[in-house]
Scaffold this motif. Structure first.
Motif, PDB file in Angstrom:
ATOM      1  N   ILE A  69       0.838  -1.191   0.000  1.00 19.98           N
ATOM      2  CA  ILE A  69       0.000   0.000   0.000  1.00 19.98           C
ATOM      3  C   ILE A  69       0.879   1.249   0.000  1.00 19.98           C
ATOM      4  O   ILE A  69       1.757   1.394   0.830  1.00 19.98           O
ATOM      5  CB  ILE A  69      -0.933   0.007   1.224  1.00 19.98           C
ATOM      6  N   VAL A  85      -2.089   6.868  -0.678  1.00 19.81           N
ATOM      7  CA  VAL A  85      -3.313   6.071  -0.580  1.00 19.81           C
ATOM      8  C   VAL A  85      -4.116   6.540   0.624  1.00 19.81           C
ATOM      9  O   VAL A  85      -3.565   6.758   1.697  1.00 19.81           O
ATOM     10  CB  VAL A  85      -2.983   4.570  -0.444  1.00 19.81           C
ATOM     11  N   VAL A 119      -9.558  -4.769   2.744  1.00 21.51           N
ATOM     12  CA  VAL A 119      -8.545  -5.010   1.716  1.00 21.51           C
ATOM     13  C   VAL A 119      -7.998  -6.410   1.989  1.00 21.51           C
ATOM     14  O   VAL A 119      -7.351  -6.635   3.002  1.00 21.51           O
ATOM     15  CB  VAL A 119      -7.423  -3.950   1.780  1.00 21.51           C
ATOM     16  N   LEU A 141      -2.188  -1.278  -3.751  1.00 15.12           N
ATOM     17  CA  LEU A 141      -2.851   0.017  -3.842  1.00 15.12           C
ATOM     18  C   LEU A 141      -1.799   1.106  -3.978  1.00 15.12           C
ATOM     19  O   LEU A 141      -0.839   1.136  -3.205  1.00 15.12           O
ATOM     20  CB  LEU A 141      -3.675   0.300  -2.580  1.00 15.12           C
ATOM     21  N   CYS A 160      -4.373   6.155  -4.807  1.00 15.18           N
ATOM     22  CA  CYS A 160      -5.804   5.930  -4.928  1.00 15.18           C
ATOM     23  C   CYS A 160      -6.541   6.303  -3.646  1.00 15.18           C
ATOM     24  O   CYS A 160      -5.934   6.473  -2.591  1.00 15.18           O
ATOM     25  CB  CYS A 160      -6.088   4.486  -5.313  1.00 15.18           C
ATOM     26  N   LEU A 201      -9.968   5.030  -1.421  1.00 19.07           N
ATOM     27  CA  LEU A 201     -11.056   4.091  -1.172  1.00 19.07           C
ATOM     28  C   LEU A 201     -11.994   4.762  -0.185  1.00 19.07           C
ATOM     29  O   LEU A 201     -11.609   5.033   0.954  1.00 19.07           O
ATOM     30  CB  LEU A 201     -10.539   2.780  -0.564  1.00 19.07           C
ATOM     31  N   VAL A 223     -11.929  -4.632  -1.484  1.00 13.38           N
ATOM     32  CA  VAL A 223     -11.026  -5.012  -2.577  1.00 13.38           C
ATOM     33  C   VAL A 223     -10.607  -6.453  -2.316  1.00 13.38           C
ATOM     34  O   VAL A 223      -9.962  -6.748  -1.308  1.00 13.38           O
ATOM     35  CB  VAL A 223      -9.795  -4.084  -2.654  1.00 13.38           C
ATOM     36  N   THR A 230      -5.309  -5.097  -8.012  1.00 10.21           N
ATOM     37  CA  THR A 230      -4.451  -3.915  -8.071  1.00 10.21           C
ATOM     38  C   THR A 230      -5.307  -2.698  -8.377  1.00 10.21           C
ATOM     39  O   THR A 230      -6.125  -2.732  -9.299  1.00 10.21           O
ATOM     40  CB  THR A 230      -3.387  -4.078  -9.176  1.00 10.21           C
ATOM     41  N   VAL A 231      -5.126  -1.629  -7.596  1.00 12.43           N
ATOM     42  CA  VAL A 231      -5.829  -0.369  -7.833  1.00 12.43           C
ATOM     43  C   VAL A 231      -4.777   0.735  -7.879  1.00 12.43           C
ATOM     44  O   VAL A 231      -4.080   0.975  -6.900  1.00 12.43           O
ATOM     45  CB  VAL A 231      -6.870  -0.075  -6.733  1.00 12.43           C
TER      46      VAL A 231
END
Length: 99
Positions: free
Chosen positions: A7, A11, A19, A25, A28, A30, A36, A41-42
């Motif tokens: 992460i 983030v 998660v 991550l 990004c 959330l 997730v 993968t984000v």
């Protein structure tokens, strides 16, 4: 947050998010109650309230998921803008708006 997740950087994970293991991550956001699933993968994206991402899914390219959007497993989304209350069952390889 599950085991073996990577992460960061940049983030933000909102309250109530789940998660699962092996998730990546980066850059990004959330929002509240996002889930997730394992090994997804984000990158460079925003996941809206109450949304979910299935296993082995890749979301990137400044994708924005609206509230209550559910993305199936093994899906690729590149630059999609998905309006609220949708289910995504197919990959989105080119940036587009999903009404």
């Amino acid at each position: 947050i599950g085991a073996n997740c990577l992460i960061g950087p940049d983030v933000s994970v909102g309250p109530g998010c789940v998660v699962e293991e092996g998730v990546r991550l980066a850059r990004c956001i959330l929002l509240r109650n996002v889930r997730v699933a394992a090994h997804s993968t984000v990158l460079d994206s925003i996941l809206g309230w109450e949304s979910s991402v299935g296993c082995w899914t890749r979301i990137e390219g400044v994708t924005v998921l609206g509230e209550d959007v559910h993305v199936g497993g093994e899906i690729f989304i590149n630059g999609g803008l998905v309006l609220p209350h949708k289910r995504i069952k197919e990959s989105i390889s080119e940036p587009q708006i999903i009404l």
